[in-house]
Design an enzyme around this catalytic site. Structure first.
Site, mmCIF file in Angstrom:
data_model
loop_
_atom_site.group_PDB
_atom_site.id
_atom_site.type_symbol
_atom_site.label_atom_id
_atom_site.label_comp_id
_atom_site.label_asym_id
_atom_site.label_seq_id
_atom_site.Cartn_x
_atom_site.Cartn_y
_atom_site.Cartn_z
ATOM 1 N N LYS A 177 0.887 3.296 -2.983
ATOM 2 C CA LYS A 177 0.053 2.130 -2.668
ATOM 3 C C LYS A 177 0.104 1.836 -1.179
ATOM 4 O O LYS A 177 0.983 1.125 -0.694
ATOM 5 C CB LYS A 177 0.502 0.894 -3.444
ATOM 6 C CG LYS A 177 -0.575 -0.200 -3.378
ATOM 7 C CD LYS A 177 -0.017 -1.599 -3.405
ATOM 8 C CE LYS A 177 0.667 -2.003 -2.147
ATOM 9 N NZ LYS A 177 -0.179 -2.017 -0.933
ATOM 10 N N GLU A 249 13.362 0.725 2.869
ATOM 11 C CA GLU A 249 13.369 0.820 4.337
ATOM 12 C C GLU A 249 12.661 -0.420 4.855
ATOM 13 O O GLU A 249 11.443 -0.545 4.709
ATOM 14 C CB GLU A 249 12.632 2.091 4.790
ATOM 15 C CG GLU A 249 13.297 3.383 4.347
ATOM 16 C CD GLU A 249 14.605 3.677 5.081
ATOM 17 O OE1 GLU A 249 14.867 3.058 6.123
ATOM 18 O OE2 GLU A 249 15.363 4.514 4.583
ATOM 19 N N CYS A 283 9.563 -0.304 13.202
ATOM 20 C CA CYS A 283 10.781 -0.969 12.713
ATOM 21 C C CYS A 283 11.932 -0.845 13.706
ATOM 22 O O CYS A 283 12.863 -1.651 13.678
ATOM 23 C CB CYS A 283 11.180 -0.394 11.368
ATOM 24 S SG CYS A 283 11.350 1.394 11.418
ATOM 25 N N GLU A 382 12.214 -10.181 13.916
ATOM 26 C CA GLU A 382 11.497 -9.006 14.403
ATOM 27 C C GLU A 382 10.164 -9.490 15.022
ATOM 28 O O GLU A 382 9.393 -10.172 14.352
ATOM 29 C CB GLU A 382 11.230 -8.113 13.191
ATOM 30 C CG GLU A 382 10.568 -6.814 13.472
ATOM 31 C CD GLU A 382 10.276 -6.070 12.155
ATOM 32 O OE1 GLU A 382 9.718 -6.688 11.220
ATOM 33 O OE2 GLU A 382 10.588 -4.882 12.085
HETATM 34 P P1 NAD Z 1 4.838 -5.807 4.279
HETATM 35 O O1 NAD Z 1 6.192 -6.037 3.714
HETATM 36 O O2 NAD Z 1 3.947 -6.958 4.477
HETATM 37 O O3 NAD Z 1 4.026 -4.790 3.343
HETATM 38 C C1 NAD Z 1 4.523 -3.499 3.038
HETATM 39 C C2 NAD Z 1 3.851 -3.018 1.766
HETATM 40 O O4 NAD Z 1 4.278 -3.819 0.659
HETATM 41 C C3 NAD Z 1 2.325 -3.119 1.803
HETATM 42 O O5 NAD Z 1 1.778 -1.988 1.150
HETATM 43 C C4 NAD Z 1 2.071 -4.390 0.972
HETATM 44 O O6 NAD Z 1 0.775 -4.428 0.384
HETATM 45 C C5 NAD Z 1 3.152 -4.263 -0.081
HETATM 46 N N1 NAD Z 1 3.513 -5.499 -0.763
HETATM 47 C C6 NAD Z 1 3.431 -6.772 -0.293
HETATM 48 N N2 NAD Z 1 3.922 -7.644 -1.232
HETATM 49 C C7 NAD Z 1 4.329 -6.892 -2.296
HETATM 50 C C8 NAD Z 1 4.931 -7.193 -3.550
HETATM 51 N N3 NAD Z 1 5.234 -8.454 -3.906
HETATM 52 N N4 NAD Z 1 5.205 -6.172 -4.392
HETATM 53 C C9 NAD Z 1 4.929 -4.895 -4.038
HETATM 54 N N5 NAD Z 1 4.349 -4.538 -2.867
HETATM 55 C C10 NAD Z 1 4.055 -5.531 -2.002
HETATM 56 O O7 NAD Z 1 5.074 -4.989 5.602
HETATM 57 P P2 NAD Z 1 3.985 -4.542 6.670
HETATM 58 O O8 NAD Z 1 3.565 -5.734 7.445
HETATM 59 O O9 NAD Z 1 2.956 -3.713 5.992
HETATM 60 O O10 NAD Z 1 4.868 -3.553 7.571
HETATM 61 C C11 NAD Z 1 5.642 -3.983 8.624
HETATM 62 C C12 NAD Z 1 7.108 -4.042 8.235
HETATM 63 O O11 NAD Z 1 7.554 -2.749 7.805
HETATM 64 C C13 NAD Z 1 7.989 -4.391 9.417
HETATM 65 O O12 NAD Z 1 8.930 -5.364 9.027
HETATM 66 C C14 NAD Z 1 8.685 -3.079 9.744
HETATM 67 O O13 NAD Z 1 9.935 -3.222 10.365
HETATM 68 C C15 NAD Z 1 8.801 -2.448 8.398
HETATM 69 N N6 NAD Z 1 8.980 -0.996 8.511
HETATM 70 C C16 NAD Z 1 10.207 -0.461 8.230
HETATM 71 C C17 NAD Z 1 10.436 0.908 8.403
HETATM 72 C C18 NAD Z 1 11.782 1.508 8.119
HETATM 73 O O14 NAD Z 1 11.888 2.735 8.083
HETATM 74 N N7 NAD Z 1 12.822 0.707 7.941
HETATM 75 C C19 NAD Z 1 9.391 1.714 8.840
HETATM 76 C C20 NAD Z 1 8.149 1.142 9.117
HETATM 77 C C21 NAD Z 1 7.962 -0.221 8.935
#
Ligand code: NAD
Length: 481
Positions: A177, A249, A283, A382
């Site tokens: 997804k 992650e 991240c 962040e």
């Molecule tokens: P987000 O948490 O808003 O969304 C991530 C994903 O989760 C999206 O596909 C979203 O639609 C989905 N999602 C949202 N609510 C959900 C729920 N209740 N149940 C299931 N899925 C749900 O994050 P974002 O804004 O898309 O990405 C940025 C974040 O990702 C930053 O905090 C960044 O640090 C982190 N990130 C971490 C890594 C790592 O390797 N640790 C790598 C890249 C990004």
């Protein structure tokens, strides 16, 4: 609702499939502001079909021998490389990052399929001595089954590959997804997977938002969850996933530390690099810089000099190394952090605003802030934008104390020429990884990457054989002779 670039559907059971519903999400380019297409909002029936297709395909795939699976993974790597320019262009259009970065992402995604193909054929168990002379015990690795893969928008193709490459190589199936506003690169990549001979149903794609992700994670047919995204969402997902296997992650706010004996120019370039790559939406971006007070002023000068090399602009222009932010939520967060820094007495040395006269309001100038207070949003959350927030501290102990104060310890960097000091910081910084003399934003596909225990940044490791271990079950056999 516009439909360019194509009437994009879901990808279920090996083909682009229409949704059983008729609601669609519009997708807007952060670079141009234009509507670039739409994708369906998946229904519960769509989720059921994708999970059923995955479960059925996994049974046969899990029984194939590892060399056959590896051959298919190598073919996927080649097929992605063959479509590299198409995929990179789509990714820049929907994500906003400079085209050269998208090209790197596609190349890295392709390499991951080759890497994990090679890792999987070397994944061996052990023979374990028994206390009973008539017993024999041994271990080997089995696929977990069907994974829900929930990915973020900052690296649409790479984050897909980080789970799907090791998952395929070890015999798993996937329902992926991606976020509804960056769906096209992954959907287009499914054409490459089909060309490469990935069996139908092993990888399904349902772009959508939180409710689709939650329904997928909680689906009884899903055995495990691979998540990359924010810590807040990660906590919700884990609550839904219960006892399902998970690799999480999450967010990072790791420090970049500059000790007094550091090569200041190199440290400054690394700090600026970690702020402009992917517009700081990484991240492990430069989130907090902690510099020894003895070299603080020279370091700030070096950062400002390095920042002069940053070109904000059209991500398709080869001269651009800083593209627009991906969405209004991230831009608003940058505004909030800059405003909060100002209220708490930080000195804005550069940027701190959206650049006017651009096609969208997402073009954020590279920002340098000095004198950041330890309790400010820059230091405690962040920022996820193009900013170098600088704090000074007196001596190694004070720097370590400040560095470990924030909980989001994902990745840190330390600049020093002193080997003993480097060791101390690598051991005492409470982050998953510590890089010496390079950016926090450096990583390698073979590097086990992930959060530090109890620090709110997730668990499990992405990278090299560690993802294979995370996506398999260690099975023990025991025989009575
Ligand atoms: P987000 O948490 O808003 O969304 C991530 C994903 O989760 C999206 O596909 C979203 O639609 C989905 N999602 C949202 N609510 C959900 C729920 N209740 N149940 C299931 N899925 C749900 O994050 P974002 O804004 O898309 O990405 C940025 C974040 O990702 C930053 O905090 C960044 O640090 C982190 N990130 C971490 C890594 C790592 O390797 N640790 C790598 C890249 C990004």
């Amino acid at each position: 609702m516009c439909d360019a670039p194509g009437d994009v559907q879901l990808f279920v059971g090996g083909e682009y499939a229409a949704s059983t519903g008729d609601e669609r999400y519009p997708v807007t380019s952060p670079a141009t502001g234009e509507c670039i297409g739409s994708v369906p909002v998946p229904t519960a029936a769509d989720i059921d079909s994708a999970v059923a297709a995955a479960r059925s395909a996994q049974r046969a795939w899990g029984r194939r021998n590892v060399w056959e699976r590896a051959r298919v993974c190598h073919a996927v790597g080649d097929a992605l490389s063959a479509r590299a320019e198409e995929l990179a262009t789509l990714q820049t259009l929907e994500q906003g990052k400079p085209l050269r970065e998208s090209r790197d992402d596609v190349a890295e995604a392709a390499t991951l399929f080759h890497l994990h193909a090679e890792d999987a054929v070397r994944l061996t168990g052990e023979t374990i001595p028994s206390t009973d002379a008539n017993k024999r015990m041994w271990t080997f690795y089995r696929p977990v089954g069907t994974w829900a893969i929930i990915t973020p928008w900052n690296f649409p193709l790479l984050m897909f590959a980080e789970f799907v490459a090791p998952g395929l190589a070890t015999g798993n199936a996937h329902v992926v997804k991606p976020p509804a506003h960056t769906p096209f690169t992954v959907l287009a990549a499914m054409g490459a997977l089909a060309d490469a001979g990935v069996p139908e149903g092993l990888v399904n794609v349902l772009p959508g938002e939180g409710p689709t992700g939650a329904a997928l994670v909680g689906h009884p047919g899903v055995d495990a969850v691979g998540f990359i995204g924010s810590s807040a969402t990660g906590a919700k997902i884990q609550a839904t996933a219960g006892l399902k296997r998970s690799i999480m992650e999450c967010s990072g706010n790791g420090p970049l530390v500059v000790l007094p004996d550091a090569d200041l120019e190199r440290a400054a370039e690394a700090a600026v690099y970690g702020a402009y790559v992917c517009s700081g939406q990484v991240c492990c971006a430069t989130e907090r810089v902690i510099v020894d007070a003895a070299v603080h002023s020279d370091f700030v000068d070096a950062v400002l000099a390095a920042a002069d090399g940053v070109r904000l602009g059209d991500p398709f222009d080869p001269a651009t190394n800083l593209g627009p932010l991906n969405n209004e939520g991230v831009a608003a967060k940058m505004d909030r952090h800059v405003g909060d820094g100002d209220r708490r007495g930080a000195k804005l040395l550069r940027g701190g605003r959206r650049q006017p006269d651009r096609p969208t309001e997402l073009y954020y100038e590279l920002t340098v802030v000095d004198g950041v207070a330890p309790d400010s949003l820059f230091a405690t959350e962040e920022s996820f934008g193009p900013v170098v927030p600088i704090m000074a501290a007196d001596g190694d102990d004070a720097i370590l104390e400040l560095a470990n104060r924030d909980r989001l310890g994902l990745q840190a960097a330390v600049f020093t020429r002193d080997l003993s000091r480097a060791y101390r910081f690598v051991e005492e910084l409470e982050t998953g990884q510590v890089v010496v003399n390079d950016s926090t934003c450096w990583w390698d596909i073979n590097m086990p990457f992930g959060g530090a225990g109890g620090r709110g940044t997730g668990w499990g490791r992405i990278g090299g054989k560690h993802t294979l271990l995370g996506m398999t079950d260690l099975r023990t056999g025991a025989i009575q002779l």
